[in-house]
Design a protein around this motif. Structure first.
Motif, mmCIF file in Angstrom:
data_model
loop_
_atom_site.group_PDB
_atom_site.id
_atom_site.type_symbol
_atom_site.label_atom_id
_atom_site.label_comp_id
_atom_site.label_asym_id
_atom_site.label_seq_id
_atom_site.Cartn_x
_atom_site.Cartn_y
_atom_site.Cartn_z
ATOM 1 N N ALA A 364 1.340 -1.548 -0.351
ATOM 2 C CA ALA A 364 0.231 -0.022 0.011
ATOM 3 C C ALA A 364 0.722 0.928 -0.569
ATOM 4 C CB ALA A 364 -1.096 -0.237 1.330
ATOM 5 N N ALA A 365 2.110 1.077 0.672
ATOM 6 C CA ALA A 365 2.973 2.588 0.703
ATOM 7 C C ALA A 365 3.298 2.855 -0.738
ATOM 8 C CB ALA A 365 4.013 2.686 1.806
ATOM 9 N N ALA A 366 3.668 1.173 -1.809
ATOM 10 C CA ALA A 366 4.132 1.779 -3.065
ATOM 11 C C ALA A 366 3.707 2.730 -3.341
ATOM 12 C CB ALA A 366 5.020 0.714 -3.428
ATOM 13 N N ALA A 367 1.931 1.653 -3.480
ATOM 14 C CA ALA A 367 0.884 2.313 -4.152
ATOM 15 C C ALA A 367 0.919 4.203 -3.940
ATOM 16 C CB ALA A 367 -0.115 1.962 -4.211
ATOM 17 N N LEU A 368 1.038 4.523 -2.929
ATOM 18 C CA LEU A 368 0.426 5.969 -1.860
ATOM 19 C C LEU A 368 2.139 6.511 -2.940
ATOM 20 C CD1 LEU A 368 -0.598 8.411 -0.749
ATOM 21 C CD2 LEU A 368 1.106 7.209 1.103
ATOM 22 N N VAL A 369 3.423 5.930 -3.136
ATOM 23 C CA VAL A 369 4.794 6.498 -3.460
ATOM 24 C C VAL A 369 4.381 6.453 -5.132
ATOM 25 C CG1 VAL A 369 6.904 6.625 -4.639
ATOM 26 C CG2 VAL A 369 6.067 5.409 -2.020
ATOM 27 N N LEU A 370 3.789 5.900 -6.128
ATOM 28 C CA LEU A 370 3.254 5.933 -6.821
ATOM 29 C C LEU A 370 1.690 6.893 -7.348
ATOM 30 C CD1 LEU A 370 3.282 2.045 -8.407
ATOM 31 C CD2 LEU A 370 5.054 3.826 -8.899
ATOM 32 N N ALA A 371 1.143 7.393 -6.614
ATOM 33 C CA ALA A 371 0.075 8.117 -6.917
ATOM 34 C C ALA A 371 1.042 9.510 -6.793
ATOM 35 C CB ALA A 371 -0.371 8.367 -5.341
ATOM 36 N N PHE A 372 1.721 10.006 -5.232
ATOM 37 C CA PHE A 372 2.593 11.182 -5.826
ATOM 38 C C PHE A 372 3.323 11.736 -6.952
ATOM 39 C CE2 PHE A 372 2.247 11.127 -0.538
ATOM 40 C CZ PHE A 372 1.489 12.224 -0.884
ATOM 41 N N VAL A 373 3.922 10.168 -7.008
ATOM 42 C CA VAL A 373 4.608 10.275 -9.000
ATOM 43 C C VAL A 373 3.489 10.587 -9.955
ATOM 44 C CG1 VAL A 373 5.978 8.682 -10.658
ATOM 45 C CG2 VAL A 373 6.839 8.873 -8.216
ATOM 46 N N SER A 374 2.484 9.628 -10.216
ATOM 47 C CA SER A 374 1.672 9.985 -11.068
ATOM 48 C C SER A 374 1.375 11.953 -11.149
ATOM 49 C CB SER A 374 1.035 9.165 -10.734
ATOM 50 O OG SER A 374 -0.818 9.799 -11.977
ATOM 51 N N ALA A 375 0.804 12.140 -9.801
ATOM 52 C CA ALA A 375 0.468 13.858 -9.609
ATOM 53 C C ALA A 375 2.025 14.638 -10.079
ATOM 54 C CB ALA A 375 -0.030 13.857 -8.201
ATOM 55 N N GLY A 376 2.690 14.367 -9.652
ATOM 56 C CA GLY A 376 3.916 14.897 -9.925
ATOM 57 C C GLY A 376 4.499 15.136 -11.860
ATOM 58 N N LEU A 377 3.835 14.035 -11.989
ATOM 59 C CA LEU A 377 4.339 13.904 -14.063
ATOM 60 C C LEU A 377 2.350 15.288 -14.007
ATOM 61 C CD1 LEU A 377 5.303 10.043 -14.076
ATOM 62 C CD2 LEU A 377 6.863 11.865 -14.904
ATOM 63 N N GLU A 378 2.034 14.516 -13.807
ATOM 64 C CA GLU A 378 0.350 15.161 -14.055
ATOM 65 C C GLU A 378 1.169 17.286 -14.424
ATOM 66 O OE1 GLU A 378 -3.904 14.589 -14.000
ATOM 67 O OE2 GLU A 378 -2.919 14.327 -12.632
ATOM 68 N N ARG A 379 1.595 17.553 -13.251
ATOM 69 C CA ARG A 379 1.620 18.844 -13.221
ATOM 70 C C ARG A 379 2.696 19.491 -13.698
ATOM 71 N NH1 ARG A 379 1.224 17.509 -7.415
ATOM 72 N NH2 ARG A 379 3.224 17.167 -7.238
ATOM 73 N N ARG A 380 3.895 18.756 -13.950
ATOM 74 C CA ARG A 380 5.000 19.217 -15.467
ATOM 75 C C ARG A 380 4.367 18.973 -15.939
ATOM 76 N NH1 ARG A 380 9.795 14.621 -15.162
ATOM 77 N NH2 ARG A 380 8.241 13.915 -16.905
ATOM 78 N N GLU A 381 3.788 18.345 -16.997
ATOM 79 C CA GLU A 381 2.796 17.759 -18.435
ATOM 80 C C GLU A 381 1.957 19.037 -18.420
ATOM 81 O OE1 GLU A 381 0.033 14.485 -18.266
ATOM 82 O OE2 GLU A 381 3.440 12.829 -17.808
ATOM 83 N N GLN A 382 1.272 19.791 -16.941
ATOM 84 C CA GLN A 382 0.590 20.407 -17.828
ATOM 85 C C GLN A 382 1.685 22.190 -17.524
ATOM 86 O OE1 GLN A 382 -2.149 20.241 -13.983
ATOM 87 N NE2 GLN A 382 -3.006 18.853 -14.618
ATOM 88 N N ALA A 383 2.183 22.213 -16.341
ATOM 89 C CA ALA A 383 3.700 23.205 -16.302
ATOM 90 C C ALA A 383 4.057 23.182 -18.375
ATOM 91 C CB ALA A 383 4.294 22.982 -15.193
#
Length: 402
Positions: A364-383
């Motif tokens: 579950a903790a690994a899934a949480l890390v991937l959630a932060f990675v996914s959000a970070g990539l999305e912010r970078r794409e939007q930027a």
């Protein structure tokens, strides 16, 4: 919510019942066919593998068919498989019936998610998906305990006969209530496959495998954990699983309600809390009351991730979401199989019946890390002004000054 969602939920209820009820009927089935319990366990393994491989296979076969017709075909397959299981003269025939029924599972939930989302306004899509999945969660509260009780008292064949009847009701409901939505023009198999080039789709599926895997790492071994560690009687395990099912229902509804408003924050909270609760389960498992509360929380937090993760896949593969949605259902079963295997390894290593909880917490903790990675990539794409969907990457239009 449209009445058509009720038909989808009934189908989901039948599918959820047949998936899990076999676990409580293995001794009866093994005795009837004269096979060992481990051999009878192939009825569980075969079903899970059928879901994993059947989800993409059946979805690909249905790409040229309307979604309503495909849902009806899948329910027909589900009915045929369970009828074969109910009437099976030999163990091998029942195993074939289980595999046939499982082929409908992933594609039904995958295509059903797309249909459910299309039936409502954009801001209610996750709620509609959750409504359909309510059938699956309620199956664990009502269908599985009742099916086990009927099977133990009247025979397991009667249970599968009832499942067949549920399938017939679901099929009739889909035929009567689900509108024949037109196929999306211009979307073919290669468009569906292109969605898997989208990193965000793959990340969402990985979160599904790890997050739900965390749940099943603990729940797979709940019986020995509760009887040997918490001190419950064998007969109490059924009611503990009902508690787990009630948690699933609540978590699914909450996940559906909030995923449309704050999808990623919901994933942060649910996955983070799930990792924490699973870690604490190694302690609470030693107390009956605390263990019971924890089981309900694991069900609630685990299923709170289902609507947002399914919607995440639909959003990121919005140009051709059907195959990605179905494969994501297979990812749940992959997570179940992976976590059950890892949980068995730590028990076999002599670390005790509570050790799978630590495995679940790490997943579950690994899934949480991937959630932060996914959000970070999305912010970078939007930027950077880049939108990535499937294999397409397009920059936002640059203003032209005259």
């Amino acid at each position: 919510m449209p009445l058509a969602l009720l038909a989808l939920a009934i189908g989901a209820f039948g599918i959820g019942t047949t998936e899990f009820v076999i676990m409580g009927l293995l001794p009866e089935v093994a005795s009837d066919f004269g096979v060992s319990i481990p051999m009878a366990g192939y009825l569980v393994t075969g079903y899970a593998l059928g879901v994993m491989f059947g989800a993409p296979l059946m979805t690909v076969l249905g790409t040229r068919m309307s979604r309503k017709r495909m849902l009806m075909l899948l329910m027909g397959l589900f009915i045929a498989g369970n009828l074969l299981s109910a009437l099976a003269p030999a163990f091998g025939v029942m195993l074939i019936g289980r595999v046939i029924a499982s082929l409908a599972h992933g594609a039904f939930f995958g295509i059903g998610s797309v249909v459910a989302a299309d039936l409502v306004a954009p801001d209610k899509k996750a709620g509609a998906i959750a409504m359909m999945f309510t059938g699956l969660t309620v199956a664990n509260v009502v269908g599985v305990p009742l099916g086990t009780l009927v099977g133990q008292s009247a025979g397991w064949r009667v249970t599968f006969g009832i499942v067949v009847a549920l399938g017939v009701i679901g099929l009739a409901g889909i035929a009567r209530l689900v509108p024949d939505l037109p196929r999306t023009e211009g979307v073919h198999l290669r468009h569906e496959l292109a969605a898997f080039k989208n990193v965000q789709v793959l990340l969402a599926m990985a979160m599904t495998v790890l997050g739900f895997g965390g749940v099943f790492a603990a729940i797979t071994y709940i019986a020995p954990m509760m009887t040997h560690v918490a001190g419950f009687a064998d007969g109490s395990v059924t009611w503990l699983l009902v508690l787990f099912g009630l948690g699933m229902v609540g978590g699914n509804l909450v996940g559906g309600a909030y995923a449309d408003r704050a999808l990623m924050p919901l994933l942060y909270v649910s996955l983070g809390a799930l990792a924490l609760v699973l870690a604490l389960f190694t302690l609470t498992a030693h107390n009956k009351f605390a263990a019971a509360v924890t089981i309900a929380l694991v069900g609630a937090l685990g299923f709170a991730t289902v609507p947002p993760l399914q919607k995440r896949v639909l959003d990121q593969a919005h140009g051709a979401p059907t195959l990605a949605s179905a494969v994501n259902i297979g990812a749940f079963n992959l997570g179940n199989a992976l976590s059950a295997w890892l949980g068995g390894l730590v028990i076999a290593a002599g670390l005790g019946y509570t050790a799978p909880n630590w495995v679940g917490a790490v997943l579950a903790a690994a899934a949480l890390v991937l959630a932060f990675v996914s959000a970070g990539l999305e912010r970078r794409e939007q930027a950077t002004g880049t939108v990535i969907t499937g294999s397409l990457s397009a920059d936002r239009p640059t203003p032209v000054h005259h």
